[in-house]
Motif scaffolding. Structure first.
Motif, PDB file in Angstrom:
ATOM      1  N   GLY A 161       0.792  -1.225   0.000  1.00 61.22           N
ATOM      2  CA  GLY A 161       0.000   0.000   0.000  1.00 61.22           C
ATOM      3  C   GLY A 161       0.823   1.273   0.000  1.00 61.22           C
ATOM      4  O   GLY A 161       0.276   2.371   0.052  1.00 61.22           O
ATOM      5  N   ILE A 169       2.678   2.638   2.288  1.00 61.78           N
ATOM      6  CA  ILE A 169       2.633   3.420   3.527  1.00 61.78           C
ATOM      7  C   ILE A 169       4.032   3.917   3.928  1.00 61.78           C
ATOM      8  O   ILE A 169       4.198   5.117   4.187  1.00 61.78           O
ATOM      9  N   HIS A 179      -3.306  -0.403  -6.243  1.00 63.69           N
ATOM     10  CA  HIS A 179      -3.663  -0.060  -4.854  1.00 63.69           C
ATOM     11  C   HIS A 179      -2.707   1.018  -4.322  1.00 63.69           C
ATOM     12  O   HIS A 179      -3.138   2.006  -3.719  1.00 63.69           O
ATOM     13  N   HIS A 212      -3.397   4.982  -3.030  1.00 63.34           N
ATOM     14  CA  HIS A 212      -2.926   5.528  -1.752  1.00 63.34           C
ATOM     15  C   HIS A 212      -2.106   6.790  -1.965  1.00 63.34           C
ATOM     16  O   HIS A 212      -2.278   7.780  -1.249  1.00 63.34           O
ATOM     17  N   ASN A 255      -3.097  10.517  -0.658  1.00 63.27           N
ATOM     18  CA  ASN A 255      -2.390  10.850   0.583  1.00 63.27           C
ATOM     19  C   ASN A 255      -1.076  11.587   0.415  1.00 63.27           C
ATOM     20  O   ASN A 255      -0.409  11.870   1.407  1.00 63.27           O
TER      21      ASN A 255
END
Length: 158
Positions: free
Chosen positions: A27, A29, A54, A58, A62
């Motif tokens: 993802g 992150i 995906h 993100h 973000n």
């Protein structure tokens, strides 16, 4: 105390101005965190197309425009590295990417590929304080679960 000793041995990463490559981003992150902490350029990579889609979602929802840096997502196959697509990095991130012993050598080769031949980077003088030049090690940050196949082999090979 223990925290001070660890910090002296391995000073915290200064993200500002760094080029970061995340391997097996999922993802993305960790890439988003590096981007928000001021990395100049972040490239989140993975092999699987659905995972990349995906990660792109993100990143799109973000990313921090105010950070001044860039963040992108791209496909990377650890077992088929093309020298033309060298992803040079100051910091390599890998979170929960070791699933089998068979992936250990390709992961290590990919890390070496990203860091290039010279694993040290020259840092300039501190103009304000008159500090001295020093070499800063490129960083590899790997997080994984205990007990996974290949983790011990990875640690020994690094």
């Amino acid at each position: 105390n223990q925290q001070q000793q660890r910090t002296q041995k391995h000073p915290p990463i200064v993200w500002k101005g760094k080029r970061v490559v995340e391997l097996g981003c999922g993802g993305a992150i960790p890439s988003l965190v590096a981007h928000r902490l001021g990395a100049a350029e972040v490239v989140a990579t993975d092999f699987d197309e659905s995972t990349l889609a995906h990660a792109r979602r993100h990143v799109r929802h973000n990313h921090n425009v105010k950070s001044g840096g860039t963040i992108s997502v791209q496909r990377l196959d650890w077992e088929c590295l093309d020298e033309g697509e060298l992803l040079k990095a100051d910091v390599v991130l890998a979170s929960d990417v070791i699933y089998s012993v068979a992936k250990v050598l390709p992961l290590i080769e990919t890390i070496r590929h990203c860091l290039g031949n010279d694993h040290r980077h020259r840092t300039s003088n501190n103009d304000a304080g008159g500090g001295t030049d020093y070499d800063e090690q490129a960083r590899v940050v790997v997080a994984t679960r205990d007990g996974r196949r290949g983790v011990e082999e990875f640690l020994w090979a690094m």
